[in-house]
Write an enzyme that holds these catalytic residues in place. Structure first.
Site, PDB file in Angstrom:
ATOM      1  N   GLU A 158     -61.375  14.548  38.784  1.00 48.46           N
ATOM      2  CA  GLU A 158     -62.137  13.603  39.594  1.00 48.46           C
ATOM      3  C   GLU A 158     -62.439  12.353  38.763  1.00 48.46           C
ATOM      4  O   GLU A 158     -63.424  12.351  37.995  1.00 48.46           O
ATOM      5  CB  GLU A 158     -63.459  14.223  40.031  1.00 48.46           C
ATOM      6  CG  GLU A 158     -63.302  15.436  40.914  1.00 48.46           C
ATOM      7  CD  GLU A 158     -64.525  15.610  41.802  1.00 48.46           C
ATOM      8  OE1 GLU A 158     -64.354  15.559  43.019  1.00 48.46           O
ATOM      9  OE2 GLU A 158     -65.638  15.745  41.275  1.00 48.46           O
ATOM     10  N   SER A 171     -62.939  10.036  46.717  1.00 49.22           N
ATOM     11  CA  SER A 171     -62.690   9.298  47.954  1.00 49.22           C
ATOM     12  C   SER A 171     -61.471   9.797  48.738  1.00 49.22           C
ATOM     13  O   SER A 171     -60.729   9.009  49.324  1.00 49.22           O
ATOM     14  CB  SER A 171     -62.584   7.789  47.667  1.00 49.22           C
ATOM     15  OG  SER A 171     -63.815   7.314  47.141  1.00 49.22           O
ATOM     16  N   GLY A 217     -67.098   8.537  45.492  1.00 50.21           N
ATOM     17  CA  GLY A 217     -68.046   7.861  46.379  1.00 50.21           C
ATOM     18  C   GLY A 217     -67.897   6.356  46.405  1.00 50.21           C
ATOM     19  O   GLY A 217     -68.754   5.650  46.949  1.00 50.21           O
ATOM     20  N   HIS A 220     -69.662  18.788  37.313  1.00 50.60           N
ATOM     21  CA  HIS A 220     -69.448  17.619  38.173  1.00 50.60           C
ATOM     22  C   HIS A 220     -69.933  16.374  37.433  1.00 50.60           C
ATOM     23  O   HIS A 220     -70.949  16.409  36.739  1.00 50.60           O
ATOM     24  CB  HIS A 220     -70.195  17.784  39.504  1.00 50.60           C
ATOM     25  CG  HIS A 220     -69.783  16.750  40.510  1.00 50.60           C
ATOM     26  ND1 HIS A 220     -70.262  15.458  40.468  1.00 50.60           N
ATOM     27  CD2 HIS A 220     -68.917  16.795  41.549  1.00 50.60           C
ATOM     28  CE1 HIS A 220     -69.709  14.767  41.458  1.00 50.60           C
ATOM     29  NE2 HIS A 220     -68.886  15.552  42.127  1.00 50.60           N
ATOM     30  N   ASN A 258     -67.742  19.218  48.966  1.00 55.12           N
ATOM     31  CA  ASN A 258     -68.982  19.170  48.182  1.00 55.12           C
ATOM     32  C   ASN A 258     -70.009  18.364  48.977  1.00 55.12           C
ATOM     33  O   ASN A 258     -69.900  17.145  49.075  1.00 55.12           O
ATOM     34  CB  ASN A 258     -68.682  18.498  46.826  1.00 55.12           C
ATOM     35  CG  ASN A 258     -69.931  18.280  45.998  1.00 55.12           C
ATOM     36  OD1 ASN A 258     -71.001  18.808  46.313  1.00 55.12           O
ATOM     37  ND2 ASN A 258     -69.790  17.496  44.936  1.00 55.12           N
ATOM     38  N   TRP A 259     -70.988  19.070  49.527  1.00 54.73           N
ATOM     39  CA  TRP A 259     -71.968  18.400  50.401  1.00 54.73           C
ATOM     40  C   TRP A 259     -73.068  17.710  49.597  1.00 54.73           C
ATOM     41  O   TRP A 259     -73.947  17.063  50.188  1.00 54.73           O
ATOM     42  CB  TRP A 259     -72.579  19.403  51.382  1.00 54.73           C
ATOM     43  CG  TRP A 259     -71.589  19.974  52.365  1.00 54.73           C
ATOM     44  CD1 TRP A 259     -70.258  19.659  52.476  1.00 54.73           C
ATOM     45  CD2 TRP A 259     -71.833  20.962  53.377  1.00 54.73           C
ATOM     46  NE1 TRP A 259     -69.672  20.394  53.487  1.00 54.73           N
ATOM     47  CE2 TRP A 259     -70.619  21.202  54.056  1.00 54.73           C
ATOM     48  CE3 TRP A 259     -72.965  21.681  53.766  1.00 54.73           C
ATOM     49  CZ2 TRP A 259     -70.501  22.115  55.106  1.00 54.73           C
ATOM     50  CZ3 TRP A 259     -72.858  22.601  54.816  1.00 54.73           C
ATOM     51  CH2 TRP A 259     -71.632  22.807  55.468  1.00 54.73           C
ATOM     52  N   LYS A 260     -73.060  17.906  48.295  1.00 52.02           N
ATOM     53  CA  LYS A 260     -74.044  17.270  47.403  1.00 52.02           C
ATOM     54  C   LYS A 260     -75.480  17.478  47.920  1.00 52.02           C
ATOM     55  O   LYS A 260     -75.776  18.499  48.534  1.00 52.02           O
ATOM     56  CB  LYS A 260     -73.720  15.783  47.223  1.00 52.02           C
ATOM     57  CG  LYS A 260     -72.255  15.549  46.837  1.00 52.02           C
ATOM     58  CD  LYS A 260     -72.033  14.178  46.298  1.00 52.02           C
ATOM     59  CE  LYS A 260     -70.549  13.929  46.145  1.00 52.02           C
ATOM     60  NZ  LYS A 260     -70.251  12.777  45.343  1.00 52.02           N
ATOM     61  N   GLY A 267     -66.015  14.879  48.745  1.00 49.19           N
ATOM     62  CA  GLY A 267     -67.448  14.655  48.870  1.00 49.19           C
ATOM     63  C   GLY A 267     -67.792  14.113  50.242  1.00 49.19           C
ATOM     64  O   GLY A 267     -67.865  14.842  51.232  1.00 49.19           O
ATOM     65  N   GLY A 268     -67.979  12.788  50.320  1.00 52.00           N
ATOM     66  CA  GLY A 268     -68.444  12.140  51.541  1.00 52.00           C
ATOM     67  C   GLY A 268     -67.726  12.584  52.806  1.00 52.00           C
ATOM     68  O   GLY A 268     -68.375  12.892  53.823  1.00 52.00           O
ATOM     69  N   GLU A 303     -71.481  13.812  38.309  1.00 52.61           N
ATOM     70  CA  GLU A 303     -72.868  13.369  38.578  1.00 52.61           C
ATOM     71  C   GLU A 303     -73.843  14.145  37.696  1.00 52.61           C
ATOM     72  O   GLU A 303     -74.858  13.593  37.251  1.00 52.61           O
ATOM     73  CB  GLU A 303     -73.191  13.538  40.077  1.00 52.61           C
ATOM     74  CG  GLU A 303     -72.492  12.461  40.905  1.00 52.61           C
ATOM     75  CD  GLU A 303     -72.238  12.834  42.357  1.00 52.61           C
ATOM     76  OE1 GLU A 303     -72.720  13.891  42.818  1.00 52.61           O
ATOM     77  OE2 GLU A 303     -71.523  12.066  43.029  1.00 52.61           O
TER      78      GLU A 303
HETATM   79  C1  PEP Z   1     -67.190  14.485  44.689  1.00 54.40           C
HETATM   80  O1  PEP Z   1     -68.354  14.184  44.541  1.00 54.40           O
HETATM   81  O2  PEP Z   1     -66.788  15.547  44.197  1.00 54.40           O
HETATM   82  C2  PEP Z   1     -66.312  13.583  45.422  1.00 54.40           C
HETATM   83  C3  PEP Z   1     -65.040  13.697  45.260  1.00 54.40           C
HETATM   84  O3  PEP Z   1     -66.936  12.637  46.239  1.00 54.40           O
HETATM   85  P1  PEP Z   1     -66.216  11.603  47.245  1.00 54.40           P
HETATM   86  O4  PEP Z   1     -65.143  12.353  47.983  1.00 54.40           O
HETATM   87  O5  PEP Z   1     -67.306  11.133  48.131  1.00 54.40           O
HETATM   88  O6  PEP Z   1     -65.635  10.518  46.396  1.00 54.40           O
END
Ligand code: PEP
Length: 251
Positions: free
Chosen positions: A167, A212, A173, A95, A9-11, A233-234, A97
């Protein structure tokens, strides 16, 4: 046997130049044949990524879609039918967010889930608890209610063409990861909840862990019996790191 899926997920990250670099980086990765790989760029970069990965190194999905599947007068939104027309095969729905920062409700998520499927897209339903909810012992209740909101309205069979991502909000994050045992407990509960409606659907649906995930913790997480890959994500913004996570999901 469930085929693992690793989804990046590049957000709201990327420029044309950095996305081009990421595409090249992904193309250099040796990815395991037994793992499905998908990336979710910002809407603006979906076509660039589809073209850059035209030989299907990875599937391409969107991070959200409108609740109404058809095109129409809704400024700023993107319809699932447009995503499908562009070449997307998947879409994230719910998601955290979007739920927490943009006020998306369970009812909105259900409509988006249905919109995605009505256009032939696979919805990737995100569920998870906040730190406060975990600390007050409400994790399974919260996650169960998010899942039930879809099952109760759309039925169990929709999960034959969907993916679930657990999640924990506190792990997204933050650098904090659920331990493999903590994650497995919730994944098993999600599968049991689905199994109460259909053993067959529960046994085949993929449940990803997100929060993470990195190369250093992926193998341990993916080694748990009910964890079928990751939503990343990151770490998905670094092609080498993401490639290593994909390899950790391979046999
Ligand atoms: C996400 O936003 O779906 C996610 C899992 O982010 P991160 O891996 O950065 O925690």
């Amino acid at each position: 046997m469930r085929r693992p899926l690793v989804a990046g997920n590049w957000k709201m990250h990327g420029t044309r130049a950095s996305v081009a670099e990421l595409i090249n980086g992904l193309r250099r990765q040796v990815l395991p044949a037994d793992v499905e790989v998908a990336v979710f760029p910002s809407c603006l970069h979906i076509v660039q990524v589809l073209e850059g990965l035209a030989d299907r190194v990875a599937e391409v999905g969107a991070q959200d879609c409108a609740a109404d599947p058809a095109q129409g007068a809704l400024t700023g939104e993107v319809a699932a039918s447009q995503l499908q027309d562009a070449g997307c095969t998947l879409v994230l729905v719910g998601h955290s967010e979007r739920r927490l920062l943009l006020g998306e409700t369970d009812a909105d998520v259900v409509r988006k889930f249905a919109a995605a499927q009505s256009c032939g897209l696979i919805p990737l339903l995100c569920v998870g608890e906040t730190l406060e909810q975990r600390e007050s012992g409400k994790t399974l209740e919260v996650v169960g209610a998010q899942l039930a909101s879809v099952v109760d309205v759309l039925g169990i069979d929709v999960f034959a063409r969907a993916v679930v991502a657990y999640e924990p909000v506190w792990a997204i994050g933050s650098g904090l990861t659920a331990s493999p045992e903590q994650a497995q407990q919730v994944h098993a509960a999600i599968r049991a909840q689905l199994a109460a409606h259909s053993a067959e659907v529960a046994c085949t649906v993929r449940i990803l862990y997100g929060g993470s995930v990195k190369a250093a913790n992926a193998a341990e997480l993916f080694g748990m019996p009910d964890i079928d890959g990751g939503l990343v994500g990151g770490a998905s913004l670094n092609a080498d790191e993401f490639g290593a996570i994909c390899r950790a999901a391979g046999s």
